[in-house]
Design a protein around this motif. Structure first.
Motif, PDB file in Angstrom:
ATOM      1  N   HIS A  59       0.837  -1.196   0.000  1.00 24.34           N
ATOM      2  CA  HIS A  59       0.000   0.000   0.000  1.00 24.34           C
ATOM      3  C   HIS A  59       0.876   1.251   0.000  1.00 24.34           C
ATOM      4  O   HIS A  59       1.922   1.294   0.651  1.00 24.34           O
ATOM      5  CB  HIS A  59      -0.905   0.042   1.233  1.00 24.34           C
ATOM      6  CG  HIS A  59      -1.683  -1.214   1.451  1.00 24.34           C
ATOM      7  ND1 HIS A  59      -2.842  -1.514   0.763  1.00 24.34           N
ATOM      8  CD2 HIS A  59      -1.464  -2.266   2.283  1.00 24.34           C
ATOM      9  CE1 HIS A  59      -3.301  -2.689   1.157  1.00 24.34           C
ATOM     10  NE2 HIS A  59      -2.478  -3.174   2.074  1.00 24.34           N
ATOM     11  N   CYS A  61      -0.384   4.813   0.866  1.00 19.98           N
ATOM     12  CA  CYS A  61      -1.518   5.634   1.290  1.00 19.98           C
ATOM     13  C   CYS A  61      -1.064   7.078   1.462  1.00 19.98           C
ATOM     14  O   CYS A  61       0.095   7.340   1.780  1.00 19.98           O
ATOM     15  CB  CYS A  61      -2.091   5.097   2.596  1.00 19.98           C
ATOM     16  SG  CYS A  61      -2.443   3.317   2.544  1.00 19.98           S
ATOM     17  N   ASP A  77      -6.832   5.456   1.038  1.00 21.18           N
ATOM     18  CA  ASP A  77      -6.436   4.265   1.792  1.00 21.18           C
ATOM     19  C   ASP A  77      -5.632   3.299   0.928  1.00 21.18           C
ATOM     20  O   ASP A  77      -5.001   2.376   1.454  1.00 21.18           O
ATOM     21  CB  ASP A  77      -7.672   3.534   2.326  1.00 21.18           C
ATOM     22  CG  ASP A  77      -8.452   4.373   3.320  1.00 21.18           C
ATOM     23  OD1 ASP A  77      -7.832   4.908   4.253  1.00 21.18           O
ATOM     24  OD2 ASP A  77      -9.682   4.497   3.155  1.00 21.18           O
ATOM     25  N   GLU A  80      -6.163  -0.346   1.764  1.00 16.29           N
ATOM     26  CA  GLU A  80      -6.381  -0.669   3.171  1.00 16.29           C
ATOM     27  C   GLU A  80      -7.884  -0.547   3.470  1.00 16.29           C
ATOM     28  O   GLU A  80      -8.624   0.108   2.721  1.00 16.29           O
ATOM     29  CB  GLU A  80      -5.604   0.283   4.082  1.00 16.29           C
ATOM     30  CG  GLU A  80      -4.098   0.153   4.001  1.00 16.29           C
ATOM     31  CD  GLU A  80      -3.557  -1.041   4.798  1.00 16.29           C
ATOM     32  OE1 GLU A  80      -4.284  -2.052   4.931  1.00 16.29           O
ATOM     33  OE2 GLU A  80      -2.404  -0.969   5.262  1.00 16.29           O
ATOM     34  N   ALA A  85      -6.353   4.487   6.893  1.00 15.30           N
ATOM     35  CA  ALA A  85      -5.033   4.982   6.487  1.00 15.30           C
ATOM     36  C   ALA A  85      -5.067   6.455   6.078  1.00 15.30           C
ATOM     37  O   ALA A  85      -4.462   7.313   6.720  1.00 15.30           O
ATOM     38  CB  ALA A  85      -4.478   4.130   5.354  1.00 15.30           C
ATOM     39  N   ARG A 107       3.364   0.911   3.072  1.00 14.95           N
ATOM     40  CA  ARG A 107       3.337  -0.239   3.976  1.00 14.95           C
ATOM     41  C   ARG A 107       3.751  -1.512   3.254  1.00 14.95           C
ATOM     42  O   ARG A 107       3.196  -1.853   2.199  1.00 14.95           O
ATOM     43  CB  ARG A 107       1.948  -0.443   4.572  1.00 14.95           C
ATOM     44  CG  ARG A 107       1.900  -1.628   5.563  1.00 14.95           C
ATOM     45  CD  ARG A 107       0.483  -2.007   5.933  1.00 14.95           C
ATOM     46  NE  ARG A 107       0.438  -3.095   6.906  1.00 14.95           N
ATOM     47  CZ  ARG A 107      -0.654  -3.805   7.194  1.00 14.95           C
ATOM     48  NH1 ARG A 107      -1.802  -3.528   6.594  1.00 14.95           N
ATOM     49  NH2 ARG A 107      -0.611  -4.780   8.073  1.00 14.95           N
ATOM     50  N   LYS A 113      -1.891  -9.459  10.690  1.00 11.12           N
ATOM     51  CA  LYS A 113      -2.920  -8.437  10.567  1.00 11.12           C
ATOM     52  C   LYS A 113      -2.962  -7.552  11.811  1.00 11.12           C
ATOM     53  O   LYS A 113      -2.838  -8.037  12.934  1.00 11.12           O
ATOM     54  CB  LYS A 113      -4.282  -9.090  10.322  1.00 11.12           C
ATOM     55  CG  LYS A 113      -4.388  -9.785   8.965  1.00 11.12           C
ATOM     56  CD  LYS A 113      -5.790 -10.323   8.725  1.00 11.12           C
ATOM     57  CE  LYS A 113      -5.892 -10.964   7.338  1.00 11.12           C
ATOM     58  NZ  LYS A 113      -7.259 -11.474   7.070  1.00 11.12           N
ATOM     59  N   LEU A 119      -4.305  -0.451  12.487  1.00 11.60           N
ATOM     60  CA  LEU A 119      -3.919   0.266  11.272  1.00 11.60           C
ATOM     61  C   LEU A 119      -4.039   1.779  11.457  1.00 11.60           C
ATOM     62  O   LEU A 119      -3.151   2.544  11.057  1.00 11.60           O
ATOM     63  CB  LEU A 119      -4.788  -0.173  10.092  1.00 11.60           C
ATOM     64  CG  LEU A 119      -4.500  -1.554   9.519  1.00 11.60           C
ATOM     65  CD1 LEU A 119      -5.552  -1.927   8.482  1.00 11.60           C
ATOM     66  CD2 LEU A 119      -3.106  -1.595   8.894  1.00 11.60           C
ATOM     67  N   TYR A 123      -0.775   4.198  10.996  1.00 18.92           N
ATOM     68  CA  TYR A 123      -0.672   5.263   9.983  1.00 18.92           C
ATOM     69  C   TYR A 123      -0.609   6.642  10.643  1.00 18.92           C
ATOM     70  O   TYR A 123       0.118   7.530  10.183  1.00 18.92           O
ATOM     71  CB  TYR A 123      -1.835   5.176   8.999  1.00 18.92           C
ATOM     72  CG  TYR A 123      -1.623   4.116   7.945  1.00 18.92           C
ATOM     73  CD1 TYR A 123      -0.775   4.360   6.864  1.00 18.92           C
ATOM     74  CD2 TYR A 123      -2.246   2.869   8.028  1.00 18.92           C
ATOM     75  CE1 TYR A 123      -0.554   3.397   5.886  1.00 18.92           C
ATOM     76  CE2 TYR A 123      -2.037   1.891   7.059  1.00 18.92           C
ATOM     77  CZ  TYR A 123      -1.188   2.162   5.996  1.00 18.92           C
ATOM     78  OH  TYR A 123      -0.964   1.194   5.029  1.00 18.92           O
TER      79      TYR A 123
END
Length: 219
Positions: A59, A61, A77, A80, A85, A107, A113, A119, A123
């Motif tokens: 990702h 973001c 995002d 995400e 994010a 990321r 997870k 998350l 972020y």
């Protein structure tokens, strides 16, 4: 809590310079890049550059604020879960009242997870830490002023300016003394009044160009 309110037209906050900050949480690597941008085209180009540099990342973001009154606000995002994010990054920019600034957080997923809450924190922390690493400056709109006095008032005027934090950028010695300094545009009339009173009106004041000056900012 937000820092003190600033009027964008006379003074505003932005990052001191571009920079990168990296940290790891539960084997996921977060790399935040921050930069000043003057328009949306520059912001989009920066996103493309970071995405190309980290094309193997899971990702990239981002969020950015651009314009005198943050007329342009964007966030993404980039795959995400919604709101985990881009929005947290944008909120960090808003809470620090940064203008004309973009942050892209890359990321690399580490296999564990983090959940929505994790998350958001990751972020948000990534954005906050990159801002802290580069620092914040206050941009102050000032007007250049030329003060002309007779020689007998030169020392008194220069002493006043230095004691009150006004930078003297130039002094010309001719038939009279011309001192070039600058005052906050928002305080210009008060400055002129104070100088006039200090010298009992025996001063010629001419205003010139406006421009922004940068000074370190501390919350």
């Amino acid at each position: 809590m937000r820092i003190k309110e600033l009027k964008m037209t006379n003074q505003f906050l932005t990052i001191a310079h571009s920079g990168t900050h990296e940290f790891e949480i539960k084997k996921s690597k977060f790399i935040a890049n921050v930069k000043r941008v003057n328009n949306e085209a520059e912001a989009k180009l920066f996103i493309e550059e970071i995405s190309a540099t980290h094309k193997k990342a899971n990702h990239n973001c981002f969020a950015y604020l651009i314009g005198e009154n943050d007329n342009i606000q964007r966030e993404s995002d980039n795959g995400e879960p919604s709101g985990t994010a881009g929005v947290p990054i944008l909120e960090v920019l808003k809470n620090n009242q940064l203008h004309d600034t973009i942050i892209v957080v890359t990321r690399y997923f580490g296999g564990i997870k983090l959940g929505a809450g994790g998350l958001i924190r990751a972020y948000s922390n990534s954005a906050s830490q990159v801002i802290e690493s580069v620092g914040i400056v206050e941009k102050l709109l000032q007007t250049q002023v030329v003060l002309t006095v007779v020689y007998s008032l030169n020392d008194k005027l220069q002493y006043y300016l230095k004691e009150n934090g006004f930078q003297i950028s130039k002094v010309d010695y001719g038939s009279e003394v011309k001192i070039t300094t600058a005052a906050l545009t928002s305080e210009l009339e008060n400055f002129k009044t104070n100088i006039t009173n200090l010298l009992a009106g025996k001063v010629n004041i001419k205003t010139k160009d406006e421009r922004y000056f940068e000074v370190p900012y501390h919350k």
